[in-house]
Design an enzyme around this catalytic site. Structure first.
Site, PDB file in Angstrom:
ATOM      1  N   LYS A  15       0.848  -1.194   0.000  1.00 19.09           N
ATOM      2  CA  LYS A  15       0.000   0.000   0.000  1.00 19.09           C
ATOM      3  C   LYS A  15       0.883   1.244   0.000  1.00 19.09           C
ATOM      4  O   LYS A  15       1.912   1.277   0.697  1.00 19.09           O
ATOM      5  CB  LYS A  15      -0.884  -0.044   1.260  1.00 19.09           C
ATOM      6  CG  LYS A  15      -1.980   0.999   1.354  1.00 19.09           C
ATOM      7  CD  LYS A  15      -2.791   0.800   2.646  1.00 19.09           C
ATOM      8  CE  LYS A  15      -3.970   1.746   2.755  1.00 19.09           C
ATOM      9  NZ  LYS A  15      -4.760   1.508   3.995  1.00 19.09           N
ATOM     10  N   SER A  23      -9.712   1.237   3.103  1.00 18.92           N
ATOM     11  CA  SER A  23      -8.873   2.054   2.250  1.00 18.92           C
ATOM     12  C   SER A  23      -7.805   1.262   1.497  1.00 18.92           C
ATOM     13  O   SER A  23      -7.277   1.752   0.503  1.00 18.92           O
ATOM     14  CB  SER A  23      -8.179   3.127   3.100  1.00 18.92           C
ATOM     15  OG  SER A  23      -7.300   2.521   4.045  1.00 18.92           O
ATOM     16  N   SER A  36      -9.969  -0.957   7.360  1.00 16.80           N
ATOM     17  CA  SER A  36      -9.363  -0.765   6.036  1.00 16.80           C
ATOM     18  C   SER A  36      -8.609  -1.954   5.469  1.00 16.80           C
ATOM     19  O   SER A  36      -8.201  -1.923   4.318  1.00 16.80           O
ATOM     20  CB  SER A  36      -8.423   0.451   6.063  1.00 16.80           C
ATOM     21  OG  SER A  36      -9.160   1.635   5.989  1.00 16.80           O
TER      22      SER A  36
END
Lengths: 102, 486, 489
Positions: free
Chosen positions: C75, C150, C174
């Site tokens: 990420k 997310s 997330s």
């Protein structure tokens, strides 16, 4: 003008003041939209007032640790050029910004 | 009648002063990262992602900074908090890499305590807390307001900073200075800071108000900043007190505000900063865990405390028979005190040692731009000099000359004496010859002496000393002269 | 070969090379990108260099790390030395980090090969990946739908089979919500289990990094690599790291599984089809030998409001550093430094970030701090106590990971609160700081859904073991392939 939106939205937030504290320039449209979106969220937040929490301790952190300290040892710094590599503006070894007006 | 009383009272105000002193701690590394803590390095050379507030970085507390603060607290009789924590003080300023300062809000490491002044007055402390210093802004083109842009050096950002806050206990600018002198002496004895105001390792802000003499209410205070020496603290406080008195006399009200001291113009001026707009939004820093120091750790630190200046002063008075004044000066600065005690140990002459350390040594140091730490003179050499004076080998005047040479070059006193021919002449035959010559040259003085004018004796002594170029032992000269005249 | 452990074995046995695996992953990522938009940036050169190092180690006969040659996606909230890290924000679009996150260093030391930085909601604020400042990521099961957020980019690329392992972060759900949406395993470890150093902060008291993987074994292996105390993170905990892979099990005899009465009532009322799927999942656990017990989380319903005070408050402070002075974007149209700050932040932050900064600034401001922030912290205590009480009666809790199947792009963007409600079942665990994971549990109208398994603090081994038994018995993810599948499968 924005004050009117605020009253319409019935949210206690003085958006202009808070935006100034947060140093974000908001458009009138954003301020109005945020106000109305907050009013929906505050339906949830206001429910918290129902609970009697007077005898409850606050949890700032979930881990029960204390005294996490490091030894006073020097580690290498990254050097002036690496420090300034990402700087939007620089002058010699300094970061450069617009002037500060109090 | 009542108006008259009010007027009388209005002319008689007393100042109320509280000080906030920021002290940079002399750790090896910064408060929350491993960058070297050092003054005067190349701009932005002592920085890393952590103290520059780069994305993803986290702070870790420097153990030594906590130790230094707690030792200061222990030395000043503060209570060390059983539970303490760090908070974030949120406000935007370009010298602050994260736009928040890690500080302590409602649970400082120490509360209470006091600083005892040489006068015996105890100045109560409110708290001592630990935080991180900010970087430095350089305003291109001089003053902030007129500058075209700002340059930032973050070397100082993240240096451990201890904030010592007094109660409003100080009642005059001189007392404020005495507090600072004493605080500096304590911090220097503890070795926790360089305490150099001109380098910014000790910085002082003052809260000043005035109130009718004898009143216990507090007036509206002004916060005075930007003072860069003890002298400027005194000047700024004197100015500010006079300004407030004049304001009240003119029927004005004192406004709560921040005022900067202008050293060049010798006045304070309002910064007109929007203090009321500040809302620091303190909250516990979630990146750090609380502190709860073990009693055993605190006891160990307490045992490691060095002798503090006031205790040292008392000991100097008692053990060495020094005056209050002499003992105060010799105990205030650690290197001076250490040197002094070494001279005493080597010479066995505390009073003579004190005289040298208070007069000729500092004079010579200043003349040659040295300090007691940078001079090459050793305590043993000064002790030797004291012995040479006592034994009569050299005159007091010659000793002063030798002392300066020792301070400047670190030479042995014997070597200076030999080089410069400063040994005192105590040879009675040689002195007798000089005495005869002086009497022969000044027959009038013999008559005067015999007529009872003892002044005449000293005149002849002077003539003999002059003839010996100062090297004759004055006591032997005087004895020889009296013997010849009687 | 679709899992990390299979790939490592194949490389160790010289059936394939790390370089070959990496080339396949890069090819797959590149090919799918036009539809999936999972990556903010691929790192092909770095990946090839690392892969060659692994291959050289294989040739030399060196002892290989537990993730040797396994391609992974990270990420874009984690820093990698010398590479740009944006956190999904324009304000950091050109920020090149001079250092690597601790977890990135640990993964690379274990032999993992980072092929790229994945898309995410800006500063991890969002549940659909639509708050990315760059582009929304799509769900490999239906590209008209969101992958969740997310950590949507990592979920999508693992879900599509391009890489077996992704790294995500979870503040209020997330990792778990996008894992559920993309039919993969996603683990949020105990707060403090994994270092946060080098993970760009959203809400410091809640943020945790965790694995998003093709199966439970990969999750266990990855967690074992990244867990542990870090001297650069004072909030990382020095509890010894268990051998998570050794704890994987195949039956659940003797395990007491708590079913949360309040959650069942909630989902039963809002989505009966989903409620039925979860009922079936609980029945599967029972069939494996587990005993189901009813537990209560009476304060969990206050979780959302509590979270939306605490997380924005922390974020308002954490994101203050993005001001255009030292790095990142600057917008300057004359004026003084404060005007520069205000314009930079106005232009550099997206809507959701601004909204949360304003809300958090307000919650901390003078006169409101006690009413909002402190009150929220106290309710956080109550929520944590609910879990403590529940775990006296059960070993783990099983509950919904999500309140719906993947939704269409744009569906919730006009109404932030409807988006916030996506995290209804994941927020309470975040507030309590306890570990939780999502494991594939089946399909609703052809779209994947995850089951959440929750354990007491530092009981990741127990949690992973139980998830492994469930996965082995049900094999939901193995049964179907997403329409948008990578060549690596």
């Amino acid at each position: 003008m924005r004050g009117q939106y605020m009253r319409m939205a019935e949210v206690p937030i003085d958006i202009d003041h808070v935006a100034k504290l947060a140093r974000i320039e908001l458009t009138e449209e954003e301020a109005a939209r945020f106000s109305s979106q907050f009013s929906r969220l505050f339906e949830f937040i206001d429910e918290l007032a129902q609970l009697d929490v007077s005898a409850i301790p606050a949890t700032a952190q979930v881990i029960p640790r204390i005294n996490v300290l490091r030894a006073d040892e020097v580690r290498p710094s990254i050097g002036t050029d690496a420090a300034l590599e990402n700087a939007p503006d620089r002058e010699g070894p300094y970061f450069k910004t617009p002037r500060i007006l109090e | 009648m009542s108006t008259k009383v009010a007027n009388a009272a209005a002319t008689d105000y007393e100042p109320v002063i509280g000080l906030e002193v920021h002290v940079e701690l002399k750790t090896n590394s910064k408060m929350f990262c491993g960058c070297r803590n050092e003054f005067g390095a190349e701009p932005n050379s002592l920085v890393c992602p952590i103290c520059l507030g780069f994305p993803g970085t986290l702070p870790v507390i420097n153990r030594k900074a906590v130790e230094y603060l707690c030792k200061t607290g222990l030395a000043l009789g503060c209570s060390i908090a059983a539970h303490s924590k760090f908070d974030r003080k949120n406000y935007f300023y370009p010298d602050m890499p994260k736009n928040y300062q890690i500080s302590q809000y409602d649970m400082p490491l120490t509360t209470g305590g006091s600083v005892t002044l040489p006068s015996g007055k105890r100045v109560r402390l409110n708290r001592i807390h630990l935080e991180e210093d900010t970087g430095k802004n350089v305003h291109a083109g001089g003053r902030m307001a007129g500058a075209e842009y700002t340059l930032i050096d973050y070397n100082r950002a993240g240096v451990p900073l201890m904030e010592i806050v007094t109660e409003p206990d100080l009642s005059s600018p001189d007392e404020a200075e005495a507090y600072l002198v004493q605080l500096k002496a304590v911090l220097s004895a503890l070795g926790v800071s360089d305490v150099k105001m001109h380098e910014g390792s000790l910085r002082c802000d003052a809260n000043v108000s005035i109130r009718p003499a004898g009143s216990s209410a507090l007036g509206t205070k002004a916060e005075v900043k930007n003072m860069n020496s003890f002298r400027s603290v005194v000047s700024a406080l004197e100015y500010e007190i006079a300004r407030q008195k004049a304001s009240l006399a003119a029927g004005e009200r004192i406004v709560q505000e921040t005022r900067n001291w202008d050293e060049a113009r010798k006045l304070t001026y309002s910064t007109r900063s929007k203090e009321q707009a500040h809302d620091y939004r303190y909250f516990p820093d979630p990146d750090l865990v609380p502190l709860s120091l073990e009693p055993a750790t605190l006891e160990r630190w307490r045992a490691e405390l060095p002798e503090l200046p006031l205790a040292k002063r008392g000991r100097f008075m008692e053990s060495y028979g020094l005056s209050d004044y002499d003992a105060t000066i010799l105990s205030a600065d650690i290197p001076t005190a250490v040197f002094f005690e070494a001279v005493v140990a080597a010479s066995g002459e505390p009073k003579a040692a004190a005289n040298w350390m208070l007069n000729d040594v500092p004079r010579a140091l200043e003349k040659h731009g040295l300090t007691i730490e940078s001079t090459r003179m050793k305590p043993g050499q000064l002790a030797e000099l004291i012995k040479l004076v006592k034994s009569g080998t050299i005159s007091g005047k010659a000793a002063k000359e030798i002392c300066e040479a020792m301070v400047a070059d670190g030479e042995d006193p014997q070597a200076v004496i030999a080089q410069r021919g400063l040994a005192q002449v105590s040879d009675e035959a040689a002195i007798a010859k000089l005495v005869d010559e002086a009497l022969a040259a000044n027959p009038d003085s013999i008559a005067s002496y015999k007529a009872g004018k003892t002044k005449a004796l000293e005149f002849v002594v002077g003539q003999v000393m002059k003839a010996s170029r100062g090297k004759a032992n004055v006591e032997i000269v005087r004895a020889a002269l009296i013997k010849r005249l009687e | 070969m679709r899992t990390g452990h299979e790939i490592r074995e194949a490389i160790a046995r010289k059936q394939t090379s790390a370089l070959e695996v990496v080339e396949q992953a890069l090819e797959s990522a590149g090919r799918l990108e036009t539809e999936l938009h999972a990556y903010i940036r691929l790192l092909p050169e770095r990946a090839r260099i690392k892969a060659r190092e692994i291959d050289a180690a294989v040739t030399r006969g060196d002892k290989l790390g537990p993730l040797a040659g396994v391609p992974i996606a990270v990420k874009d909230i984690f820093t990698v030395a010398g590479e740009i890290a944006t956190a999904g924000s324009k304000i950091l679009e050109n920020f090149r980090s001079p250092y690597s996150a601790t977890v990135v260093e640990k993964l690379e030391r274990a032999g993992a090969v980072i092929i790229g930085k994945t898309n995410m909601d800006e500063f991890a604020m969002g549940s659909s990946c639509e708050n990315s400042a760059f582009f929304p990521t799509r769900n490999p099961w239906d590209v008209t739908r969101v992958p969740g957020g997310s950590s949507g980019g990592s979920a999508a690329t693992v879900g599509a089979g391009t890489v077996p392992i992704g790294l995500g972060t979870d503040t209020g759900g997330s990792i778990r919500e996008p894992a559920s949406f993309c039919n993969i395993v996603g683990v949020k470890p105990t707060y403090g289990r994994v270092s946060r150093f080098g993970m760009i902060a959203f809400a410091s008291s809640l943020d945790q990094a965790g694995p998003m993987t093709a199966d439970v074994r990969d999750a266990a292996q990855t967690l074992e690599v990244i867990a542990g105390f870090d001297e650069f993170d004072s909030t990382s905990v020095d509890v010894p790291v268990s051998d998570y892979t050794a704890a994987l099990r195949d039956d659940l005899s003797g395990v007491r599984v708590g079913i949360v009465a309040e959650f069942e009532a909630e989902i039963g009322a809002s989505d009966p089809a989903l409620a039925a799927l979860y009922k079936a999942a609980y029945a599967d656990l029972e069939r494996l030998g587990a005993t189901l017990v009813e537990v209560h989380l009476p304060h969990a319903r206050y979780g959302l409001a509590t979270y939306y005070l605490i997380a924005p408050a922390e974020c308002s402070s954490n994101l203050a550093r993005y001001d255009g002075a030292r790095y990142g974007r600057r917008v300057q149209n004359g004026g003084d430094v404060f005007e520069m700050f205000e314009r930079t932040r106005a232009a550099g932050f997206g809507d959701e970030v601004k909204r949360r900064i304003i809300l958090g600034t307000y919650a901390l401001s003078a006169g409101y701090y006690d009413a909002y922030y402190v009150r929220a912290q106290k309710i956080r205590t109550l929520i944590k106590r609910d879990f403590d009480t529940s775990f006296a009666a059960c070993d783990v809790i099983a509950c919904p990971a999500v309140s719906c199947a993947p939704f269409e792009l744009g569906q919730k963007m006009q109404d932030p609160v409807s988006m916030y409600l996506m995290d209804y079942f994941t927020i309470p665990m975040s507030l309590a700081g306890i570990p939780a994971l999502s494991v594939p549990a089946g399909y609703v109208t052809g779209l994947p859904v995850g089951l959440q398994i929750v354990a007491p603090a530092f009981e990741e081994a127990r949690m992973l073991g139980i998830a492994h038994a469930y996965e082995a018995a049900t094999g939901h993810a193995r049964r179907r392939e997403p329409p948008l599948a990578g060549a690596a499968r």
